[in-house]
Design a protein around this motif. Structure first.
Motif, PDB file in Angstrom:
ATOM      1  N   GLU A 198      36.818  40.671  52.454  1.00  3.88           N
ATOM      2  CA  GLU A 198      36.308  40.431  53.808  1.00  3.88           C
ATOM      3  C   GLU A 198      35.552  39.110  53.880  1.00  3.88           C
ATOM      4  O   GLU A 198      35.697  38.346  54.840  1.00  3.88           O
ATOM      5  N   ASP A 199      34.743  38.820  52.854  1.00  5.78           N
ATOM      6  CA  ASP A 199      33.971  37.572  52.818  1.00  5.78           C
ATOM      7  C   ASP A 199      34.897  36.350  52.784  1.00  5.78           C
ATOM      8  O   ASP A 199      34.635  35.340  53.447  1.00  5.78           O
ATOM      9  N   THR A 200      35.968  36.445  51.996  1.00  7.11           N
ATOM     10  CA  THR A 200      36.904  35.320  51.890  1.00  7.11           C
ATOM     11  C   THR A 200      37.605  35.057  53.218  1.00  7.11           C
ATOM     12  O   THR A 200      37.728  33.905  53.646  1.00  7.11           O
ATOM     13  N   LEU A 201      38.036  36.119  53.877  1.00 12.53           N
ATOM     14  CA  LEU A 201      38.673  35.959  55.186  1.00 12.53           C
ATOM     15  C   LEU A 201      37.660  35.449  56.212  1.00 12.53           C
ATOM     16  O   LEU A 201      38.005  34.698  57.124  1.00 12.53           O
ATOM     17  N   GLY A 202      36.403  35.843  56.037  1.00 13.85           N
ATOM     18  CA  GLY A 202      35.345  35.352  56.913  1.00 13.85           C
ATOM     19  C   GLY A 202      35.121  33.867  56.732  1.00 13.85           C
ATOM     20  O   GLY A 202      34.871  33.135  57.696  1.00 13.85           O
ATOM     21  N   GLU A 203      35.236  33.400  55.480  1.00 12.47           N
ATOM     22  CA  GLU A 203      35.084  31.974  55.181  1.00 12.47           C
ATOM     23  C   GLU A 203      36.220  31.168  55.811  1.00 12.47           C
ATOM     24  O   GLU A 203      35.992  30.108  56.400  1.00 12.47           O
ATOM     25  N   ILE A 204      37.439  31.696  55.715  1.00 10.10           N
ATOM     26  CA  ILE A 204      38.602  31.033  56.333  1.00 10.10           C
ATOM     27  C   ILE A 204      38.425  30.978  57.843  1.00 10.10           C
ATOM     28  O   ILE A 204      38.645  29.939  58.483  1.00 10.10           O
ATOM     29  N   ASP A 205      38.000  32.085  58.417  1.00 10.79           N
ATOM     30  CA  ASP A 205      37.789  32.159  59.867  1.00 10.79           C
ATOM     31  C   ASP A 205      36.720  31.166  60.310  1.00 10.79           C
ATOM     32  O   ASP A 205      36.844  30.526  61.363  1.00 10.79           O
ATOM     33  N   ASN A 206      35.679  31.019  59.502  1.00  8.81           N
ATOM     34  CA  ASN A 206      34.590  30.100  59.838  1.00  8.81           C
ATOM     35  C   ASN A 206      35.082  28.656  59.907  1.00  8.81           C
ATOM     36  O   ASN A 206      34.777  27.928  60.859  1.00  8.81           O
ATOM     37  N   LYS A 245      41.283  24.278  50.721  1.00  3.30           N
ATOM     38  CA  LYS A 245      40.849  24.701  49.389  1.00  3.30           C
ATOM     39  C   LYS A 245      40.601  26.212  49.357  1.00  3.30           C
ATOM     40  O   LYS A 245      40.978  26.890  48.379  1.00  3.30           O
ATOM     41  N   THR A 246      39.971  26.731  50.402  1.00  2.68           N
ATOM     42  CA  THR A 246      39.678  28.168  50.477  1.00  2.68           C
ATOM     43  C   THR A 246      40.962  28.987  50.569  1.00  2.68           C
ATOM     44  O   THR A 246      41.107  30.018  49.903  1.00  2.68           O
ATOM     45  N   ILE A 247      41.903  28.511  51.392  1.00  2.00           N
ATOM     46  CA  ILE A 247      43.185  29.201  51.546  1.00  2.00           C
ATOM     47  C   ILE A 247      43.966  29.183  50.235  1.00  2.00           C
ATOM     48  O   ILE A 247      44.523  30.202  49.814  1.00  2.00           O
ATOM     49  N   ASP A 248      43.997  28.024  49.594  1.00  4.62           N
ATOM     50  CA  ASP A 248      44.723  27.889  48.332  1.00  4.62           C
ATOM     51  C   ASP A 248      44.130  28.795  47.245  1.00  4.62           C
ATOM     52  O   ASP A 248      44.867  29.454  46.498  1.00  4.62           O
ATOM     53  N   LYS A 249      42.827  28.842  47.183  1.00  3.49           N
ATOM     54  CA  LYS A 249      42.135  29.676  46.189  1.00  3.49           C
ATOM     55  C   LYS A 249      42.428  31.156  46.431  1.00  3.49           C
ATOM     56  O   LYS A 249      42.675  31.918  45.484  1.00  3.49           O
ATOM     57  N   PHE A 250      42.436  31.558  47.698  1.00  2.00           N
ATOM     58  CA  PHE A 250      42.696  32.961  48.041  1.00  2.00           C
ATOM     59  C   PHE A 250      44.146  33.330  47.739  1.00  2.00           C
ATOM     60  O   PHE A 250      44.427  34.412  47.221  1.00  2.00           O
ATOM     61  N   ASN A 251      45.073  32.427  48.033  1.00  5.12           N
ATOM     62  CA  ASN A 251      46.485  32.688  47.745  1.00  5.12           C
ATOM     63  C   ASN A 251      46.707  32.890  46.247  1.00  5.12           C
ATOM     64  O   ASN A 251      47.486  33.759  45.827  1.00  5.12           O
ATOM     65  N   LYS A 252      46.029  32.105  45.432  1.00  4.67           N
ATOM     66  CA  LYS A 252      46.154  32.239  43.984  1.00  4.67           C
ATOM     67  C   LYS A 252      45.614  33.585  43.513  1.00  4.67           C
ATOM     68  O   LYS A 252      46.190  34.231  42.623  1.00  4.67           O
ATOM     69  N   LYS A 253      44.497  34.013  44.112  1.00  5.45           N
ATOM     70  CA  LYS A 253      43.917  35.306  43.746  1.00  5.45           C
ATOM     71  C   LYS A 253      44.824  36.455  44.179  1.00  5.45           C
ATOM     72  O   LYS A 253      44.982  37.447  43.454  1.00  5.45           O
ATOM     73  N   LEU A 254      45.411  36.335  45.347  1.00  2.86           N
ATOM     74  CA  LEU A 254      46.317  37.373  45.849  1.00  2.86           C
ATOM     75  C   LEU A 254      47.501  37.547  44.902  1.00  2.86           C
ATOM     76  O   LEU A 254      47.886  38.672  44.560  1.00  2.86           O
ATOM     77  N   ASN A 255      48.085  36.429  44.483  1.00  6.72           N
ATOM     78  CA  ASN A 255      49.224  36.476  43.567  1.00  6.72           C
ATOM     79  C   ASN A 255      48.825  36.997  42.186  1.00  6.72           C
ATOM     80  O   ASN A 255      49.559  37.769  41.561  1.00  6.72           O
ATOM     81  N   LYS A 256      47.669  36.571  41.725  1.00  8.53           N
ATOM     82  CA  LYS A 256      47.181  36.995  40.407  1.00  8.53           C
ATOM     83  C   LYS A 256      46.980  38.504  40.344  1.00  8.53           C
ATOM     84  O   LYS A 256      47.279  39.152  39.326  1.00  8.53           O
ATOM     85  N   HIS A 257      46.465  39.083  41.431  1.00  4.80           N
ATOM     86  CA  HIS A 257      46.149  40.521  41.463  1.00  4.80           C
ATOM     87  C   HIS A 257      47.217  41.340  42.195  1.00  4.80           C
ATOM     88  O   HIS A 257      46.953  42.483  42.576  1.00  4.80           O
ATOM     89  N   ASP A 258      48.408  40.752  42.361  1.00  2.00           N
ATOM     90  CA  ASP A 258      49.508  41.429  43.062  1.00  2.00           C
ATOM     91  C   ASP A 258      49.045  41.985  44.410  1.00  2.00           C
ATOM     92  O   ASP A 258      49.332  43.124  44.767  1.00  2.00           O
ATOM     93  N   PHE A 259      48.293  41.158  45.129  1.00  2.00           N
ATOM     94  CA  PHE A 259      47.816  41.455  46.479  1.00  2.00           C
ATOM     95  C   PHE A 259      46.910  42.690  46.529  1.00  2.00           C
ATOM     96  O   PHE A 259      46.770  43.324  47.567  1.00  2.00           O
TER      97      PHE A 259
END
Length: 222
Positions: free
Chosen positions: A72-80, A108-122
Motif C-alpha cells: 500500500e505504501d509503495t502504491l501510495g508513493e507512486i500515486d503521490n 525509479k519507484t515504478i521500476d523498483k516496484f516492478n522488480k519486486k513484483l517479479n522477484k516475489h511472483d507478484f
C-alpha cells in the motif's frame, strides 16, 4: 438459529489477489496496479490486520500486516508522484528541470516496484496464504467488544493529541498529518468491516460544527 459468520478480510484479500494476478499479464505491472485502484482494498485489508494485531497475538498477522502495508505504501508513493506531476504541470512557476526531477523519482519507484513484483511472483503465494489463514469470524460478540474497545481508545488518543495543541498546530508533518493519520484509520475501519460497524445518527448539535462542517464539506464525496 445459526449465527451468520462474517469474514470481511477475505472480501478484500480476494480482490487484491485477483488484481495482482491480472497485473502479471501487463507490460507495466506497477502502473497497472496503480490504475486498477487496488490501493483501496489494500487499505481495507491493512486496517483489519492493523486492529486485529492489537488484541490477537499472532506472528502471522504481524507479518501479513507488514507486507500489505509495504504494498500500500509503495502504491501510495507512486500515486503521490503522479499527483505532483499533474498539479505542478499546471503551474507556470514550476520549471522543466523540476518536473523532470519528479518524473525521474516516479520512474525509479515504478521500476523498483516492478522488480519486486517479479522477484516475489507478484506476492500471489503470500496473498493466497492470507486468504486461507486469516479465518476470523468478526460476527462474534467477544471480538466485536474488542473492536469497540480499541476504536474507542483510538478516538480518545486522537482527541488527547488534538488537546495537546490549544494554540493551534505549527508543524504540518508532526501535527496536522499525524492527527490526519490517526483519524483516517478510524474512518477506514467503518468501511473495512463490510457493514459490521454502523454509525448512529447523533441529533445533538455542537457549536464547532458551524465552522468545520460547511456546505462544501457535506458535498465532498470523501
Amino acid at each position: 438459529m445459526a449465527i451468520t459468520q462474517h469474514f470481511p478480510f477475505q472480501v478484500h484479500c480476494k480482490q487484491i489477489l485477483s488484481t495482482f494476478k491480472k497485473a502479471k499479464a501487463s507490460k507495466d505491472p506497477a502502473l497497472f496496479l496503480h490504475k486498477s485502484k487496488v490501493r483501496t482494498p489494500l487499505f481495507m485489508a491493512e486496517a483489519i490486520l492493523r486492529i486485529s494485531d492489537t488484541f490477537i497475538s499472532d506472528k502471522e498477522i504481524k507479518e501479513w500486516y507488514e507486507l500489505i502495508k509495504k504494498l500500500e505504501d509503495t502504491l501510495g508513493e507512486i500515486d503521490n508522484y503522479i499527483t505532483l506531476l499533474a498539479d505542478f504541470s499546471k503551474l507556470k512557476t514550476v520549471t522543466t528541470p523540476q518536473l523532470e526531477y519528479i518524473s525521474k523519482k516516479l520512474e525509479k519507484t515504478i521500476d523498483k516496484f516492478n522488480k519486486k513484483l517479479n522477484k516475489h511472483d507478484f506476492y500471489i503465494k503470500d496473498l493466497e496464504e492470507m486468504d486461507k489463514g486469516f479465518k476470523i469470524n468478526f460476527n462474534d460478540k467477544r471480538i466485536i467488544a474488542k473492536l469497540h474497545e480499541e476504536i474507542k481508545m483510538e478516538i480518545k488518543e486522537s482527541a488527547d493529541f488534538f488537546a495537546r495543541f490549544p494554540s493551534g498546530f505549527d508543524d504540518m508533518e508532526l501535527q496536522v498529518h499525524e492527527l490526519r493519520r490517526k483519524l483516517r484509520w478510524i474512518s477506514i475501519y467503518g468501511a473495512a468491516f463490510e457493514g459490521l460497524i454502523v454509525v448512529k445518527e447523533v441529533k445533538e448539535k455542537y457549536n464547532w460544527e458551524k465552522k468545520f462542517i460547511t456546505p462544501a464539506v457535506i458535498k465532498n464525496p470523501f
